[in-house]
Scaffold this active site. Structure first.
Site, PDB file in Angstrom:
ATOM      1  N   GLY A 213     -12.609  -8.411 -11.061  1.00 52.11           N
ATOM      2  CA  GLY A 213     -11.262  -7.867 -11.287  1.00 52.11           C
ATOM      3  C   GLY A 213     -10.669  -7.362  -9.992  1.00 52.11           C
ATOM      4  O   GLY A 213     -11.171  -7.669  -8.907  1.00 52.11           O
ATOM      5  N   ASN A 214      -9.592  -6.619 -10.095  1.00 50.79           N
ATOM      6  CA  ASN A 214      -9.006  -6.006  -8.902  1.00 50.79           C
ATOM      7  C   ASN A 214      -8.381  -4.677  -9.287  1.00 50.79           C
ATOM      8  O   ASN A 214      -8.348  -4.298 -10.459  1.00 50.79           O
ATOM      9  CB  ASN A 214      -8.001  -6.951  -8.233  1.00 50.79           C
ATOM     10  N   ARG A 215      -7.872  -3.964  -8.292  1.00 50.25           N
ATOM     11  CA  ARG A 215      -7.434  -2.584  -8.508  1.00 50.25           C
ATOM     12  C   ARG A 215      -5.990  -2.440  -8.966  1.00 50.25           C
ATOM     13  O   ARG A 215      -5.448  -1.343  -8.956  1.00 50.25           O
ATOM     14  CB  ARG A 215      -7.577  -1.790  -7.206  1.00 50.25           C
ATOM     15  N   ALA A 280      -1.328  -9.171 -10.233  1.00 50.93           N
ATOM     16  CA  ALA A 280      -2.329  -9.482  -9.205  1.00 50.93           C
ATOM     17  C   ALA A 280      -3.330 -10.432  -9.858  1.00 50.93           C
ATOM     18  O   ALA A 280      -4.327 -10.005 -10.438  1.00 50.93           O
ATOM     19  CB  ALA A 280      -3.008  -8.206  -8.735  1.00 50.93           C
TER      20      ALA A 280
END
Ligand code: CTP
Length: 401
Positions: A213-215, A280
């Site tokens: 995943g990402n932030r 994102a």
């Protein structure tokens, strides 16, 4: 649905001398429930029907009545400021007497002076007995006010305080609030336009418990969705997993993976007028998803990755006359890279973030962006994501519509 356009709006509620003044209490409640601020201004005659304490308690502001606030010290209630403060004025109930004075421009109470000073839309909801309502003098006053741009919220038919039955009863508070919300929506700049927005991160599963995943917090995309709703658009928000609530009034499609985001967003683009891709999206996803949780082993673990579909690029390929907006997060050669992305993905506009800017990007409540077109770049100050969102919608309205 359109009631969410009332959130944050400043409402100046004028109450005049009519038995329907008791309904003003309910009207205030409806506005407050919709997130609006209400300042009540009563004519002296209104106070024969309703107490200031009721109205001030519900509106959480002192009720204003007199032109002069404090005669001993020469302090007045500034009607010019009040008129400028309001996003709109609603006079409900509007008595035959006040309507006549509004027409003739009389200025012998605070409500009338405020009405004459207001530059914002003015709504009025007549309330009176049926014969007064039908009288040519009154009908003439209403018609003249409408021809000058004031907006009538028509009276309803039914049993009146006099016991007679006919037209003259003030519209119900819910009807008044819905009428105004619908009117604001119909006049808002993105009314009838569909805006597709992607937001948040994606999660690419490795096994049933792990993912890549990402932030991304989703805050930027959600703020854009809210700004588009406020501008009157029909908003479809395709969102990865986030912990914030969607703005009221959007059609939310929740997804997890880049592939799901593509499947959810692509068909919505066909009849969209504007697409803003703020998500994102993971650029890579594991080639294989394990059915069972992978056991740890001392040998470590290789995860083979494959490219995901680029949603922005796919929309750019099928774009007709829609406005397509992408985001770019860059760390070097920002402008050059953003312009490259603009051309490669066939966008009309890139919102450029530089990760070098403090207080901008993932997780922050603020952002510092530059709007990049082929022949035009507009850098903005560091501001809240909400402000960036409304600046973006304004920019689109000014430059593309
Ligand atoms: N985007 C998308 N689908 C993807 C990847 C990105 O829709 N699979 C969109 C993002 O939502 C954003 C824009 O493309 O609007 C920019 O994403 P970014 O990852 O910065 O672009 P890339 O072309 O992947 O550039 P880079 O080579 O810098 O990674």
């Amino acid at each position: 649905m359109s009631r969410n356009l009332l959130a944050g709006k400043r409402v100046l509620l004028g109450v005049t001398g009519s038995i329907a003044a008791y309904k003003s209490a309910f009207l205030i409640r409806e506005f407050v429930k919709s997130g609006a601020e209400v300042q009540v201004v009563c004519t002296p005659a209104a106070l024969d029907f309703v107490t200031p304490l009721t109205l001030s308690t519900l509106s959480k502001r002192p009720v204003l009545v007199e032109l002069i606030k404090d005669s001993e010290h020469g302090v007045w209630n500034n009607h010019v400021e009040l008129g400028l403060w309001a996003d709109f004025v609603v006079i409900a109930p509007a008595s035959a007497n006040t309507l006549a004075k509004m027409r003739s421009g009389e200025a012998n109470n605070l409500l009338l002076t405020t009405f004459l000073s207001a530059r914002c839309p003015v709504y009025f909801a007549p309330a009176m007995d049926l014969d007064m309502h039908a009288h040519p003098a009154n009908q003439d006053n209403i018609a003249e006010l409408i021809s000058r741009g004031q907006i009538e919220i028509p009276s309803e038919s039914g049993e009146l305080a006099s016991g007679l039955v006919g037209t003259g009863r003030m519209a119900e508070p819910e009807t008044i609030v819905d009428f105004i919300a619908d009117d604001l929506k119909a006049k808002s700049p993105l009314h009838g336009r569909k805006v597709l927005i992607t937001a948040g991160p994606t999660r690419e599963p490795i096994d049933p418990v792990r993912y890549i995943g990402n932030r991304s917090s989703g805050k930027m995309g959600y703020a854009i969705a809210e700004a588009a709703v406020i501008a009157g658009a029909d908003v479809v928000l395709v969102s990865g997993p986030v912990s914030i609530d969607p703005p009221a009034g959007v059609k939310l499609k929740q997804v997890e993976t880049a592939e799901e985001m593509y499947q959810a967003a692509f068909p919505e683009f066909e009849d969209a007028d504007i697409a803003i891709l703020a998500a994102a999206v993971a650029d890579f996803t594991p080639s294989k998803v394990y059915d069972e949780k992978v056991k740890k082993s001392d040998a470590g673990m290789d995860v083979e990755l494959q490219k995901t579909k680029d949603i922005l690029m796919s929309l750019g390929e099928v774009k007709k006359d829609q406005i397509l907006v992408g985001f770019a997060l860059e760390s070097e050669n920002e402008l050059e890279n953003a312009k490259g992305k603009l051309a490669r993905k066939n966008c009309d506009l890139i919102v450029l973030n530089s990760i070098r800017n403090e207080g901008a990007g993932f997780g922050f409540d603020t952002n510092q962006v530059t709007f990049v077109e082929h022949n035009n770049t507009t850098p903005l100050e560091l501001m809240s994501k909400r402000e960036v969102a409304s600046a973006l919608i304004d920019y689109i309205l000014k430059n593309f519509l």
